[in-house]
Design an enzyme around this catalytic site. Structure first.
Site, PDB file in Angstrom:
ATOM      1  N   ARG A 139       0.862  -1.375  -0.011  1.00 21.56           N
ATOM      2  CA  ARG A 139      -0.001  -0.339  -0.573  1.00 21.56           C
ATOM      3  C   ARG A 139       1.068   1.181   0.335  1.00 21.56           C
ATOM      4  O   ARG A 139       0.729   2.707  -1.076  1.00 21.56           O
ATOM      5  CB  ARG A 139      -0.775  -0.104   1.490  1.00 21.56           C
ATOM      6  CG  ARG A 139      -1.522   0.872   0.995  1.00 21.56           C
ATOM      7  CD  ARG A 139      -2.626   0.787   2.301  1.00 21.56           C
ATOM      8  NE  ARG A 139      -2.947   0.006   3.114  1.00 21.56           N
ATOM      9  CZ  ARG A 139      -3.083  -1.704   3.097  1.00 21.56           C
ATOM     10  NH1 ARG A 139      -3.370  -1.534   2.782  1.00 21.56           N
ATOM     11  NH2 ARG A 139      -2.466  -2.933   4.075  1.00 21.56           N
ATOM     12  N   THR A 140       1.610   1.211   0.727  1.00 20.19           N
ATOM     13  CA  THR A 140       2.321   2.421   1.378  1.00 20.19           C
ATOM     14  C   THR A 140       3.771   2.952  -0.242  1.00 20.19           C
ATOM     15  O   THR A 140       3.671   3.452  -0.893  1.00 20.19           O
ATOM     16  CB  THR A 140       3.783   2.449   2.494  1.00 20.19           C
ATOM     17  OG1 THR A 140       2.610   2.559   3.256  1.00 20.19           O
ATOM     18  CG2 THR A 140       4.133   3.567   2.791  1.00 20.19           C
TER      19      THR A 140
ATOM     20  N   LYS B 131      23.237  -9.022   0.156  1.00 22.64           N
ATOM     21  CA  LYS B 131      24.956  -9.152  -0.372  1.00 22.64           C
ATOM     22  C   LYS B 131      25.951  -8.801   0.725  1.00 22.64           C
ATOM     23  O   LYS B 131      26.565  -8.118   1.329  1.00 22.64           O
ATOM     24  CB  LYS B 131      25.372  -8.489  -1.689  1.00 22.64           C
ATOM     25  CG  LYS B 131      24.740  -8.932  -2.987  1.00 22.64           C
ATOM     26  CD  LYS B 131      25.162  -8.238  -4.038  1.00 22.64           C
ATOM     27  CE  LYS B 131      24.710  -9.243  -5.234  1.00 22.64           C
ATOM     28  NZ  LYS B 131      24.765  -7.368  -5.984  1.00 22.64           N
TER      29      LYS B 131
ATOM     30  N   ARG C 237      11.464   2.270   3.644  1.00 21.02           N
ATOM     31  CA  ARG C 237      10.680   1.588   4.409  1.00 21.02           C
ATOM     32  C   ARG C 237      12.332   0.503   4.999  1.00 21.02           C
ATOM     33  O   ARG C 237      12.351  -0.567   4.245  1.00 21.02           O
ATOM     34  CB  ARG C 237       9.598   0.840   3.703  1.00 21.02           C
ATOM     35  CG  ARG C 237       9.048   0.277   4.984  1.00 21.02           C
ATOM     36  CD  ARG C 237       7.856  -0.583   4.738  1.00 21.02           C
ATOM     37  NE  ARG C 237       7.151   0.449   5.184  1.00 21.02           N
ATOM     38  CZ  ARG C 237       6.070   0.441   5.542  1.00 21.02           C
ATOM     39  NH1 ARG C 237       5.182  -0.807   5.400  1.00 21.02           N
ATOM     40  NH2 ARG C 237       4.839   1.306   6.649  1.00 21.02           N
TER      41      ARG C 237
ATOM     42  N   HIS D 217       6.270   6.740  11.573  1.00 24.65           N
ATOM     43  CA  HIS D 217       5.954   6.122   9.828  1.00 24.65           C
ATOM     44  C   HIS D 217       4.886   7.217   9.923  1.00 24.65           C
ATOM     45  O   HIS D 217       4.063   7.607   9.234  1.00 24.65           O
ATOM     46  CB  HIS D 217       4.652   5.344  10.250  1.00 24.65           C
ATOM     47  CG  HIS D 217       3.657   4.583   8.548  1.00 24.65           C
ATOM     48  ND1 HIS D 217       4.576   4.548   7.097  1.00 24.65           N
ATOM     49  CD2 HIS D 217       3.583   3.768   7.795  1.00 24.65           C
ATOM     50  CE1 HIS D 217       3.332   4.918   6.470  1.00 24.65           C
ATOM     51  NE2 HIS D 217       3.098   3.859   6.491  1.00 24.65           N
TER      52      HIS D 217
END
Lengths: 305, 145
Positions: A51-52, A80, A101, A129
């Site tokens: 969604r974000t 890695k 995120r 957030h």
């Protein structure tokens, strides 16, 4: 250069300006369709969040910009062993702005120090957030016409729910705001939020376990999910789980102009029968979130129309 | 008990009783190559009991570390047998790499090159929080260090 890591990085005046821009975008989207032409947004999503991420991507496309990035850590150099700082520095060479995120708290702050371009925190673990809070604020503004003198109910998991902590902090700036904190004993607002946010700003609040008792006095009801894994024992969960489900029957006792909000995803805490009620605002939050992300991208890129 | 005066050096006074030995260790006073006197549980009108450290030469002190561990300490600089300067410590605005964030979800838990930095969130209650995740540094850090 500005970043957005915590909603409190923005002043009240800046939030008002973002709301003003977002309102204009919502009213006249064509005016903004080319304002980020030739600009690139990198969406660095080290953990999935459909969604974000889609909201950021849609926001950039609607500003005429382009998007690149990845949607899980496995498809990035993090798999890695590359550090967040190095990833940000490299991506900063390709993109004009980054939305990140990451499951680790503070990762976007590390990225911001290294990237050389503005970084937006799109969620860091259970920490911040801020763009969800911008979506919430814009929704409250549009539904209620402002922020002053509102009684805001925060319901559900108030202990671990980062969205309610950020919203409480952001709303504490406005005069006349009072909170009704509705949660089971186990999931009450953390002590530091009570002390550092509510008491420090002189914001009145009450704590209650009863959603039914609180509903009639609320202007805004912000629902969150009560998760089974947050309880110490199953008996308590079973005893309380249905208490925090908003049904049509419970909503009958609420004001006709209540705004029912939820950061989504919803599981069962708001009955689907409420979706068509004019008081349901949780899907409006989604579109409002896109408009505010558009306004934020413009601000951080210092783009004007 | 009589401990002689020093001609040139530093007297760390008003150390909270019991913290003297920790401060001795953290400042590395065993390695500075001069006379150091550690006085424990001295009588104090202000504090009841206190610790005192006398250092027989002037050395560079990290006031931030001292201010974090025990902000009530008074630092007296002695020159030619006289008090040349007196510093009253205060809690530092930030502390870097003295303590580690204990939050397993903090970015500092997995990226080794990041400095462990805490900021002073509440001067009255001496609350420090991690710069990255805002987790509070537990008070026992001050007794652990």
């Amino acid at each position: 250069m500005r970043h957005l890591i915590d909603i409190m990085d923005l002043t009240g005046k800046e939030i008002s300006e973002l709301i003003s821009t977002a309102s204009d975008i919502a009213a006249r989207p064509e005016r903004y369709a080319e304002c980020c032409r030739r600009k690139k947004l990198a969406t660095l999503f080290f953990e999935p969040s459909t969604r974000t991420r889609l909201s950021f991507e849609a926001a950039m496309y609607e500003l005429g910009g382009q998007v690149l990035g990845f949607s899980e850590a496995a498809s990035s150099s993090a798999s890695k062993g590359e550090s967040v700082a190095d990833t940000a520095r490299v991506v900063g060479c390709y993109a004009d702005i980054i939305a990140m995120r990451h499951p680790k708290e503070g990762a976007p702050m590390v990225a911001a120090a290294a990237a050389g371009v503005p970084v937006i925190n799109a969620g860091d673990g259970g920490h911040h957030h801020p763009t969800q809070t911008l979506a919430d604020l814009f929704t409250i503004y549009r539904e209620k016409g402002g922020f002053e003198n509102l009684t805001v109910g925060l319901c559900g998991d108030l202990k671990f729910g980062r969205t309610v902590h950020s919203l409480a902090a952001a709303m504490s700036r406005y005069s006349g705001v009072r909170f009704v904190l509705i949660s089971p004993e186990e999931l009450r607002v953390p002590h530091y939020i009570v002390e550092d946010v509510l008491k420090a700003n002189g914001v009145p609040f009450i704590e209650t376990e009863s959603l039914e008792d609180a509903l009639p006095e609320l202007d805004v009801l912000y629902m969150t999910r009560v998760q089974k894994e947050r309880f110490f024992n199953e008996a308590d969960y079973l005893r309380l789980k249905d208490s925090y489900i908003l049904t049509g029957k419970k909503l009958a006792a609420a004001r006709s102009d209540l705004a029912v909000m939820h950061p989504l995803p919803r599981v069962n805490e708001i009955s689907v029968e409420i979706d068509d009620d004019p008081r349901a605002c949780y899907f409006k939050q989604v579109i409002n979130g896109k408009f505010m992300r558009m306004a934020l991208i413009m601000k951080l890129l210092e783009v004007e129309v | 008990m009589i401990i002689g005066q020093i001609k040139d050096g530093i007297v760390l006074d008003h150390i909270t009783a019991g913290k003297g030995i920790k401060i001795y260790d953290i400042l590395g006073l065993q390695d500075i190559g001069c006379t150091v006197a550690m006085i424990q549980l001295a009588d104090s009108k202000k504090m009841g009991k206190k610790d005192i450290i006398k250092i027989g030469k002037v050395i560079d002190l990290d006031f931030d570390i001292l201010g974090f561990i025990d902000p009530g300490i008074t630092v007296n600089i002695i020159e030619d047998g006289k008090l040349a300067k007196r510093e009253h410590l205060s809690p530092p605005e930030k502390i870097v790499n003295l303590i580690r964030c204990k939050n397993p979800r903090c970015i500092t838990s997995c990226e080794q090159e990041i400095k462990h930095e805490f900021y002073l969130a509440d001067r009255e209650k001496l609350v420090y929080r991690c710069k990255y995740c805002d987790t509070e540094a537990p008070n026992q850090f001050r007794t652990e260090v």
